[in-house]
Design a protein around this motif. Structure first.
Motif, PDB file in Angstrom:
ATOM      1  N   LEU A 153       0.682  -1.190  -0.119  1.00  0.00           N
ATOM      2  CA  LEU A 153       0.128  -0.078   0.086  1.00  0.00           C
ATOM      3  C   LEU A 153       0.885   1.209   0.025  1.00  0.00           C
ATOM      4  CD1 LEU A 153      -2.330  -1.170   2.664  1.00  0.00           C
ATOM      5  CD2 LEU A 153      -2.657  -1.584   0.320  1.00  0.00           C
ATOM      6  N   LEU A 154       0.838   1.979  -1.043  1.00  0.00           N
ATOM      7  CA  LEU A 154       1.564   3.160  -1.096  1.00  0.00           C
ATOM      8  C   LEU A 154       0.905   4.518  -1.109  1.00  0.00           C
ATOM      9  CD1 LEU A 154       3.356   1.621  -4.516  1.00  0.00           C
ATOM     10  CD2 LEU A 154       4.387   1.527  -2.038  1.00  0.00           C
ATOM     11  N   ASP A 155       1.112   5.306  -0.203  1.00  0.00           N
ATOM     12  CA  ASP A 155       0.447   6.574  -0.172  1.00  0.00           C
ATOM     13  C   ASP A 155       1.399   7.854  -0.652  1.00  0.00           C
ATOM     14  OD1 ASP A 155      -1.253   8.523   0.638  1.00  0.00           O
ATOM     15  OD2 ASP A 155      -1.813   7.884   2.591  1.00  0.00           O
ATOM     16  N   GLU A 156       0.931   8.090  -1.758  1.00  0.00           N
ATOM     17  CA  GLU A 156       1.522   9.181  -2.529  1.00  0.00           C
ATOM     18  C   GLU A 156       3.193   9.382  -2.533  1.00  0.00           C
ATOM     19  OE1 GLU A 156      -0.062  12.580  -3.142  1.00  0.00           O
ATOM     20  OE2 GLU A 156      -2.121  12.257  -2.184  1.00  0.00           O
ATOM     21  N   PRO A 157       3.570   7.973  -2.931  1.00  0.00           N
ATOM     22  CA  PRO A 157       5.144   7.743  -2.509  1.00  0.00           C
ATOM     23  C   PRO A 157       6.066   8.752  -3.144  1.00  0.00           C
ATOM     24  CG  PRO A 157       4.278   6.066  -4.080  1.00  0.00           C
ATOM     25  CD  PRO A 157       2.920   6.902  -3.733  1.00  0.00           C
ATOM     26  N   MET A 158       5.640   9.366  -3.958  1.00  0.00           N
ATOM     27  CA  MET A 158       6.451  10.444  -4.768  1.00  0.00           C
ATOM     28  C   MET A 158       6.186  11.934  -4.703  1.00  0.00           C
ATOM     29  SD  MET A 158       6.956   7.592  -6.680  1.00  0.00           S
ATOM     30  CE  MET A 158       5.370   7.261  -8.011  1.00  0.00           C
ATOM     31  N   SER A 159       5.113  11.995  -3.707  1.00  0.00           N
ATOM     32  CA  SER A 159       4.532  13.561  -3.619  1.00  0.00           C
ATOM     33  C   SER A 159       5.524  14.674  -2.751  1.00  0.00           C
ATOM     34  CB  SER A 159       3.377  13.442  -2.692  1.00  0.00           C
ATOM     35  OG  SER A 159       3.446  13.099  -1.531  1.00  0.00           O
ATOM     36  N   ALA A 160       6.520  14.020  -2.371  1.00  0.00           N
ATOM     37  CA  ALA A 160       7.617  14.949  -1.682  1.00  0.00           C
ATOM     38  C   ALA A 160       8.617  15.176  -2.483  1.00  0.00           C
ATOM     39  CB  ALA A 160       8.013  14.335  -0.312  1.00  0.00           C
ATOM     40  N   LEU A 161       8.649  14.534  -3.802  1.00  0.00           N
ATOM     41  CA  LEU A 161       9.907  15.004  -4.524  1.00  0.00           C
ATOM     42  C   LEU A 161       9.409  16.020  -5.721  1.00  0.00           C
ATOM     43  CD1 LEU A 161      10.625  11.104  -5.017  1.00  0.00           C
ATOM     44  CD2 LEU A 161      11.726  12.663  -3.438  1.00  0.00           C
ATOM     45  N   ASP A 162      10.778  16.460  -6.120  1.00  0.00           N
ATOM     46  CA  ASP A 162      10.423  17.414  -7.544  1.00  0.00           C
ATOM     47  C   ASP A 162      10.137  16.694  -8.748  1.00  0.00           C
ATOM     48  OD1 ASP A 162      13.142  16.815  -8.953  1.00  0.00           O
ATOM     49  OD2 ASP A 162      13.844  16.974  -6.960  1.00  0.00           O
TER      50      ASP A 162
END
Ligand code: ADP
Ligand code: MG
Length: 249
Positions: A153-162
């Motif tokens: 289960l992946l919760d916005e795994p990339m959202s903190a990245l540019d």
């Protein structure tokens, strides 16, 4: 015949706090099949993370039901990488095994092999602060994989990245999940990310969430997420889902 690994029926969630009741999920229904990559998209605050919290038993449902296949284990990767800054990369990856009492020679070797396969072995004795955001997300994924979950289960795994790192890490995460033969449910607010990575996309309404649409993503010459963005069907899916997420829903 596809093998169903998760069934969600009439899932409902109401939160209670000092201000009263917040209806988060009204009626969530969908199935997940073995090795599928599913994305859940929906307006901000509609209840996407709530679905993952319930599936991973961090929150209690208020109604309905969900059923995993027998002996199916769940790995949950949070939005922020949440690595412990005082632990080395290897020790961060071993944490799940430690707390579940499963740390032994074999399980440690499994983690070392994952670090080798995914280009992080030379960083195993370093601390999270010396890694890029994208690398830290890969470490977080390996930490989740260490306990050998059947479904991620992946919760916005990339959202903190540019943006650039997001594209690169979406390819990395996709490849790792496919290589390791896992089923995945990813929450994202990024429609392009969802189309480029998923077999199916569940579109939610605004809160309290119901399933608005479910799309099978069929792309000609489907390969990695970055190159999938160039497929001819991509923009049609994008426009359709964009309209689904319109504020008037
Ligand atoms: P999303 O991930 O789609 O942005 P969430 O699942 O995090 O949405 O939240 C759905 C709604 O439930 C929001 O209105 C949020 O404020 C509320 N909510 C989430 N967690 C809690 C909680 N622990 N207590 C009270 N309300 C919550
Ligand atoms: Mg969320």
């Amino acid at each position: 015949m596809k093998n169903k690994v998760l069934s969600i029926k009439h899932l409902k969630k109401n939160y209670h706090d000092k201000k009263g009741e917040i209806k988060a999920l009204e009626d969530i229904n969908f199935d997940v099949y073995d090795k599928e990559f599913i994305s859940i998209v929906g307006p901000s605050g509609c209840g996407k993370s709530t679905i993952l919290s319930i599936l991973s038993m961090l929150e209690k449902k208020s109604g309905g039901m969900f059923n995993f296949s027998e002996n199916f284990t769940v790995g949950y990767m949070l939005q922020q990488d949440s690595l412990f800054f005082w632990r080395t990369i290897l020790d961060n990856c071993l944490i799940g095994l430690e707390v579940t009492g499963k740390l032994n020679k074999e399980s440690k070797q499994y983690v070392l092999n994952l670090l080798k396969t995914y280009g992080l072995y030379e960083f195993k004795d370093k601390y999270p602060s010396s890694l890029s955001g994208g690398m830290r997300q890969r470490v977080a994924l390996i930490r989740t994989l260490a306990i050998k979950p059947d479904i991620l289960l992946l919760d916005e795994p990339m959202s903190a990245l540019d943006y650039q790192s997001r594209l690169a890490i979406s390819d990395d995460i996709y490849k790792i999940i496919k290589n390791e033969g896992k089923t995945a449910i990813m929450v994202t607010h990024d429609i392009a990310e969802a189309i480029s990575m998923s077999d199916r996309i569940i579109v939610l309404t605004k809160r309290p969430a119901k399933v608005k649409k479910i799309y099978d993503i069929n792309l000609t010459n489907k390969s990695t997420p970055i190159s999938n963005r160039k497929c001819k069907e991509f923009s049609t899916y994008y426009d359709t889902i964009w309209r689904d997420l319109d504020v008037h829903i």
